[in-house]
Write an enzyme that holds these catalytic residues in place. Sequence first.
Site, PDB file in Angstrom:
ATOM      1  N   ASN A   9      -5.128   9.923 -10.456  1.00 25.16           N
ATOM      2  CA  ASN A   9      -4.974  10.770  -9.349  1.00 25.16           C
ATOM      3  C   ASN A   9      -5.518  12.005  -9.606  1.00 25.16           C
ATOM      4  OD1 ASN A   9      -4.392  12.072  -6.862  1.00 25.16           O
ATOM      5  ND2 ASN A   9      -2.432  11.474  -7.013  1.00 25.16           N
ATOM      6  N   TRP A  10      -6.811  12.377  -9.301  1.00 25.69           N
ATOM      7  CA  TRP A  10      -7.343  13.929  -9.485  1.00 25.69           C
ATOM      8  C   TRP A  10      -6.627  14.874  -8.477  1.00 25.69           C
ATOM      9  CZ3 TRP A  10     -13.100  12.537 -10.860  1.00 25.69           C
ATOM     10  CH2 TRP A  10     -13.264  11.908 -11.957  1.00 25.69           C
ATOM     11  N   LYS A  11      -6.027  14.646  -7.396  1.00 22.38           N
ATOM     12  CA  LYS A  11      -5.429  15.591  -6.480  1.00 22.38           C
ATOM     13  C   LYS A  11      -6.780  16.465  -5.919  1.00 22.38           C
ATOM     14  CE  LYS A  11      -1.032  14.777  -8.502  1.00 22.38           C
ATOM     15  NZ  LYS A  11       0.144  15.115  -8.691  1.00 22.38           N
ATOM     16  N   HIS A  95       1.291   9.460  -0.450  1.00 22.64           N
ATOM     17  CA  HIS A  95       1.765  10.063  -1.706  1.00 22.64           C
ATOM     18  C   HIS A  95       2.880  11.259  -1.465  1.00 22.64           C
ATOM     19  CE1 HIS A  95       1.501  12.878  -5.191  1.00 22.64           C
ATOM     20  NE2 HIS A  95       0.831  11.919  -5.866  1.00 22.64           N
ATOM     21  N   GLU A  97       3.175  14.556  -2.377  1.00 27.48           N
ATOM     22  CA  GLU A  97       2.570  15.613  -2.036  1.00 27.48           C
ATOM     23  C   GLU A  97       2.288  15.649  -0.394  1.00 27.48           C
ATOM     24  OE1 GLU A  97      -0.041  15.836  -5.320  1.00 27.48           O
ATOM     25  OE2 GLU A  97       1.611  16.186  -6.561  1.00 27.48           O
ATOM     26  N   GLU A 167       6.903   6.791  -7.592  1.00 27.87           N
ATOM     27  CA  GLU A 167       6.824   8.078  -8.159  1.00 27.87           C
ATOM     28  C   GLU A 167       7.979   8.976  -7.879  1.00 27.87           C
ATOM     29  OE1 GLU A 167       2.499   8.775  -8.924  1.00 27.87           O
ATOM     30  OE2 GLU A 167       2.814   9.385  -6.984  1.00 27.87           O
ATOM     31  N   GLY A 173       4.442  16.154 -11.789  1.00 26.95           N
ATOM     32  CA  GLY A 173       3.772  17.278 -12.355  1.00 26.95           C
ATOM     33  C   GLY A 173       4.730  18.384 -12.840  1.00 26.95           C
ATOM     34  N   SER A 213       4.424  12.355 -14.471  1.00 31.53           N
ATOM     35  CA  SER A 213       4.142  12.913 -15.870  1.00 31.53           C
ATOM     36  C   SER A 213       3.874  11.889 -16.978  1.00 31.53           C
ATOM     37  CB  SER A 213       5.362  13.744 -16.261  1.00 31.53           C
ATOM     38  OG  SER A 213       5.521  15.014 -15.455  1.00 31.53           O
ATOM     39  N   GLY A 234      -1.619  11.683 -12.833  1.00 28.78           N
ATOM     40  CA  GLY A 234      -2.078  12.808 -12.172  1.00 28.78           C
ATOM     41  C   GLY A 234      -2.739  13.770 -13.245  1.00 28.78           C
ATOM     42  N   GLY A 235      -1.923  14.892 -13.772  1.00 29.83           N
ATOM     43  CA  GLY A 235      -2.456  15.821 -14.465  1.00 29.83           C
ATOM     44  C   GLY A 235      -3.309  15.426 -15.676  1.00 29.83           C
TER      45      GLY A 235
END
Length: 250
Positions: A9-11, A95, A97, A167, A173, A213, A234-235
């Site tokens: 997931n590149w956000k 999601h 966010e 999640e 994150g 994470s 993600g990251g």
Amino acid sequence: MRKPFIAGNWKMYKTPKESLAFLDAFLPLVEGHTRDEIALFPTTTSLSAVIDGLHGSNVRGGAQNMHWLNEGPYTGQTSPTMLVSIGCRHVILGHSEQRLYFNETYERVNLKLKAAINHGITPIVCVGELLAEREDQKTEEVLRTQLRAALRNISPSEARRLIIAYEPIWAIGTGSTASPEIAAQAHAILRHELTHCCGEATADNTRILYGGSVKPENINELMAQEQIDGVLVGGASLVPTTFANIVQYT
Ligand code: PGA
């Protein structure tokens, strides 16, 4: 058998140019990898370029969100038909966010889920508790309520293609991953609720991913859990070698 699903997931990162540079480096590293399904979820402006760039490879491209209607006066939104028109067949829904910063609700996630199913788009529905909810022993109640609301009036056959991502919001994150045991427990709760909503056959076949994470250092122990059918990263999905290391867990 649930084929593991590894999603990046590149956000809100990477322009089309940066996205294609990622593919140039990443695709050779995972060429011929068939054990897991691999998918990347770039931002809307990069989605078309990424889907074209992935053509003929073993990696899929998906969207990070969508509206449930085909068209209309909804500034800033992208519709399921628009996604299908560029070859997009996966979408992340609900999601945290979106829920925390853009007031996404599970009622809307439910509408989006129905629209995704109707358009042949595989939905990845995210659920997860806040730290305060976990500390108040409310995790089970929160997960069951979220899943039930998302799956309202979805029949077992419609739920066939569904993917769920657990999640925990406190792990996203933050660098602090849920322990494999905590994640497996939450996955068991979700599979139990799925059985209740959609019957045993659907629940047995539905992949439940863990997200929060995930990194090369913890992927092996997470994937060793029988209940964990893949990860939403993600990251650590932003760097080709790092994400390839995750895909190649042992
Ligand atoms: P993270 O994000 O891996 O950076 O914690 C996961 C996600 O939000 O899907």
